[in-house]
Enzyme design. Structure first.
Site, PDB file in Angstrom:
ATOM      1  N   HIS A 155       5.120 -16.626  -6.298  1.00  0.00           N
ATOM      2  CA  HIS A 155       4.300 -15.966  -6.975  1.00  0.00           C
ATOM      3  C   HIS A 155       2.970 -16.490  -6.608  1.00  0.00           C
ATOM      4  O   HIS A 155       2.784 -17.395  -6.037  1.00  0.00           O
ATOM      5  CB  HIS A 155       4.811 -15.885  -8.403  1.00  0.00           C
ATOM      6  CG  HIS A 155       5.976 -15.307  -8.811  1.00  0.00           C
ATOM      7  ND1 HIS A 155       6.843 -15.157  -9.807  1.00  0.00           N
ATOM      8  CD2 HIS A 155       6.846 -14.613  -8.066  1.00  0.00           C
ATOM      9  CE1 HIS A 155       7.885 -14.543 -10.097  1.00  0.00           C
ATOM     10  NE2 HIS A 155       8.042 -14.117  -8.442  1.00  0.00           N
TER      11      HIS A 155
ATOM     12  N   GLU B 116       0.734 -17.810  -8.843  1.00  0.00           N
ATOM     13  CA  GLU B 116       0.305 -19.052  -9.690  1.00  0.00           C
ATOM     14  C   GLU B 116       0.605 -20.202  -9.004  1.00  0.00           C
ATOM     15  O   GLU B 116      -0.513 -20.993  -8.727  1.00  0.00           O
ATOM     16  CB  GLU B 116       0.747 -18.697 -11.111  1.00  0.00           C
ATOM     17  CG  GLU B 116       0.205 -17.693 -11.881  1.00  0.00           C
ATOM     18  CD  GLU B 116       1.442 -16.334 -11.902  1.00  0.00           C
ATOM     19  OE1 GLU B 116       1.610 -15.825 -13.021  1.00  0.00           O
ATOM     20  OE2 GLU B 116       1.973 -16.135 -10.970  1.00  0.00           O
TER      21      GLU B 116
ATOM     22  N   CYS C  77       5.208 -15.600 -15.572  1.00  0.00           N
ATOM     23  CA  CYS C  77       6.598 -15.225 -15.877  1.00  0.00           C
ATOM     24  C   CYS C  77       7.141 -16.512 -16.521  1.00  0.00           C
ATOM     25  O   CYS C  77       6.609 -17.714 -16.516  1.00  0.00           O
ATOM     26  CB  CYS C  77       7.542 -14.979 -14.618  1.00  0.00           C
ATOM     27  SG  CYS C  77       7.534 -16.331 -13.225  1.00  0.00           S
TER      28      CYS C  77
ATOM     29  N   THR D 262       8.326  19.557   6.038  1.00  0.00           N
ATOM     30  CA  THR D 262       7.263  18.894   6.715  1.00  0.00           C
ATOM     31  C   THR D 262       7.863  18.139   8.090  1.00  0.00           C
ATOM     32  O   THR D 262       7.318  18.279   9.021  1.00  0.00           O
ATOM     33  CB  THR D 262       6.449  17.579   5.791  1.00  0.00           C
ATOM     34  OG1 THR D 262       5.807  18.240   4.928  1.00  0.00           O
ATOM     35  CG2 THR D 262       5.716  17.031   6.717  1.00  0.00           C
TER      36      THR D 262
ATOM     37  N   LEU E  73       4.526   9.232  10.227  1.00  0.00           N
ATOM     38  CA  LEU E  73       4.900   8.681   8.945  1.00  0.00           C
ATOM     39  C   LEU E  73       4.440   7.131   8.904  1.00  0.00           C
ATOM     40  O   LEU E  73       4.743   6.395   8.023  1.00  0.00           O
ATOM     41  CB  LEU E  73       5.864   9.134   7.996  1.00  0.00           C
ATOM     42  CG  LEU E  73       5.675  10.796   7.839  1.00  0.00           C
ATOM     43  CD1 LEU E  73       7.151  10.817   7.138  1.00  0.00           C
ATOM     44  CD2 LEU E  73       4.671  11.216   7.067  1.00  0.00           C
TER      45      LEU E  73
ATOM     46  N   GLY F 231       5.498  18.399   1.940  1.00  0.00           N
ATOM     47  CA  GLY F 231       4.357  19.527   2.008  1.00  0.00           C
ATOM     48  C   GLY F 231       4.321  20.215   0.626  1.00  0.00           C
ATOM     49  O   GLY F 231       4.471  19.469  -0.410  1.00  0.00           O
ATOM     50  N   ALA F 232       3.784  21.470   0.505  1.00  0.00           N
ATOM     51  CA  ALA F 232       3.586  22.099  -0.465  1.00  0.00           C
ATOM     52  C   ALA F 232       4.581  22.039  -1.470  1.00  0.00           C
ATOM     53  O   ALA F 232       4.670  22.065  -2.718  1.00  0.00           O
ATOM     54  CB  ALA F 232       3.154  23.328  -0.042  1.00  0.00           C
TER      55      ALA F 232
END
Length: 374
Positions: free
Chosen positions: A57, A59, A82, A203, A211, A304-305
């Protein structure tokens, strides 16, 4: 430390935390800055973000960098340290051992394993704690973690590039460039900042997209590619599978999808997620819960749409990046949000930023209850 100093150093913690977006799931990308007194004023002696993969993490990395100078210092952190033993020791204990005098925390952690306990542990150790500086920015930066903890699903961002005549493409044709090159570069950065990018099978069939994140030097930052495909129609020969060894693909299919087609996708390397159906389509809510259970916190919905409309109709979108471009599509255009355009989002979303990128106008919208949540 003055109020101006506090704002400056929290801004630094937020900025470094944002550098890990899309790279730390299932953990949030937290920023931490350790500031000690200096001859000419306060000076940063340690800074870090959550490491790739979520550990270590922020910190303990920042405190280790500060070394002995952490004693008596102020630590600025974008999320409550945490307080529980997971795969790493509690960050609150690391701060106590380092001897910090004060902690400035942007927001408390909604994780029920923490949820105020980290702050309480610091206070019990005699450390001064201030909570709330930079809270609005931190809630947006950490929206994926917050959504996964409070709603059991990822934070969903919808990106739409819309032509001057209101379309996102033309029916029956493949991919059409609507936005300009500067916007396309920005869109690839958005991909890198998310854990997954989602599209509908339409798509894939129409555009055969890769992608991936194609900014120079950032191919390795490409997110998980998720295809919503109720009937398993994705071709195993799609471009998605060309680099599946380095950029994974998950296909979400509905219960009862053709077993041979599903097996072919699995043989091509896809991970198959089977979820209940909602009519002819997959149950989107169930799919998102399953993604969260796999550690996915932020999802970019690109097309897509059909998928965009379904996500909006199901009230599953939390953030919208709406790109207005001067390009005109002409007859046969595919209209987003059931043809209602940006105005359809006005009731559920507020505009938080409008900017010009190249020749395009980007409107950044945020779900109202998310932006106002404490």
């Amino acid at each position: 430390m003055s109020a101006a100093d506090d704002r400056r150093f929290m801004a630094a913690a937020l900025a470094i935390g944002r550098q890990g977006l899309g790279r730390t799931s299932p953990n949030p990308s937290v920023g931490a800055v350790v500031v000690a007194p200096g001859t000419d004023g306060p000076v940063i002696v340690g800074l870090a973000r959550t490491a790739d993969g979520g550990r270590p993490h922020a910190e303990p990395i920042a405190l280790d960098a500060a070394g002995a100078r952490a004693a008596g210092a102020t630590m600025y952190v974008t999320l409550e340290p945490c307080s529980h033993h997971g795969k790493t020791p509690p960050c609150a204990d690391a701060a106590i051992r380092a001897g910090i005098r004060r902690a400035v925390v942007a927001i408390e952690d909604p994780n029920p394993l923490v949820a105020g306990v980290g702050v309480a542990r610091l206070l019990e150790a005699g450390i001064e704690v201030d909570v709330g500086l930079g809270a609005a920015e931190a809630r947006r930066d950490l929206a994926g973690h917050i959504s996964r903890m409070t709603r059991g699903r990822p934070h969903m961002c919808l990106k739409l590039a819309v032509s001057a005549d209101g379309a996102i493409g033309r029916r029956g044709e493949g991919q059409i460039a609507i936005s300009g090159p500067a916007s396309r570069a920005r869109a690839h950065l958005l991909r890198a900042e998310c854990d997954a990018i989602a599209v509908g099978v339409g798509t894939i069939l129409a555009d055969d997209p890769a992608l991936t994140c194609r900014l120079p030097g950032m191919t390795a930052c490409s997110p998980l590619r998720v295809v919503f495909d109720s009937a398993a129609r994705t071709p195993p020969t799609a471009r998605l599978f060309a680099d599946i060894a380095t950029v994974p693909v998950l296909v979400v299919v509905g219960e009862g999808a053709d077993s041979a087609r599903t097996a072919a996708l699995a043989a091509a390397g896809a991970d198959i997620l089977v979820v209940p159906r909602d009519g002819a389509h997959v149950d989107l809510s169930a799919a998102l819960v399953a993604l969260a259970q796999r550690g996915i916190t932020r999802v970019l919905v690109e097309g897509g749409a059909g998928l965009a409309d379904a996500m909006v109709a199901a009230d599953l979108i939390d953030e919208v990046q709406w790109i207005d471009a001067p390009t005109r599509i002409g007859p046969g255009g595919t209209l987003p949000i059931a043809g209602r355009g940006l105005a359809a989002l006005a009731e559920r979303f507020e505009i938080i930023q409008v900017e010009t990128i190249g020749d395009d106008r980007w409107t950044h919208l945020w779900r109202r209850e998310c932006s106002q949540a404490s």
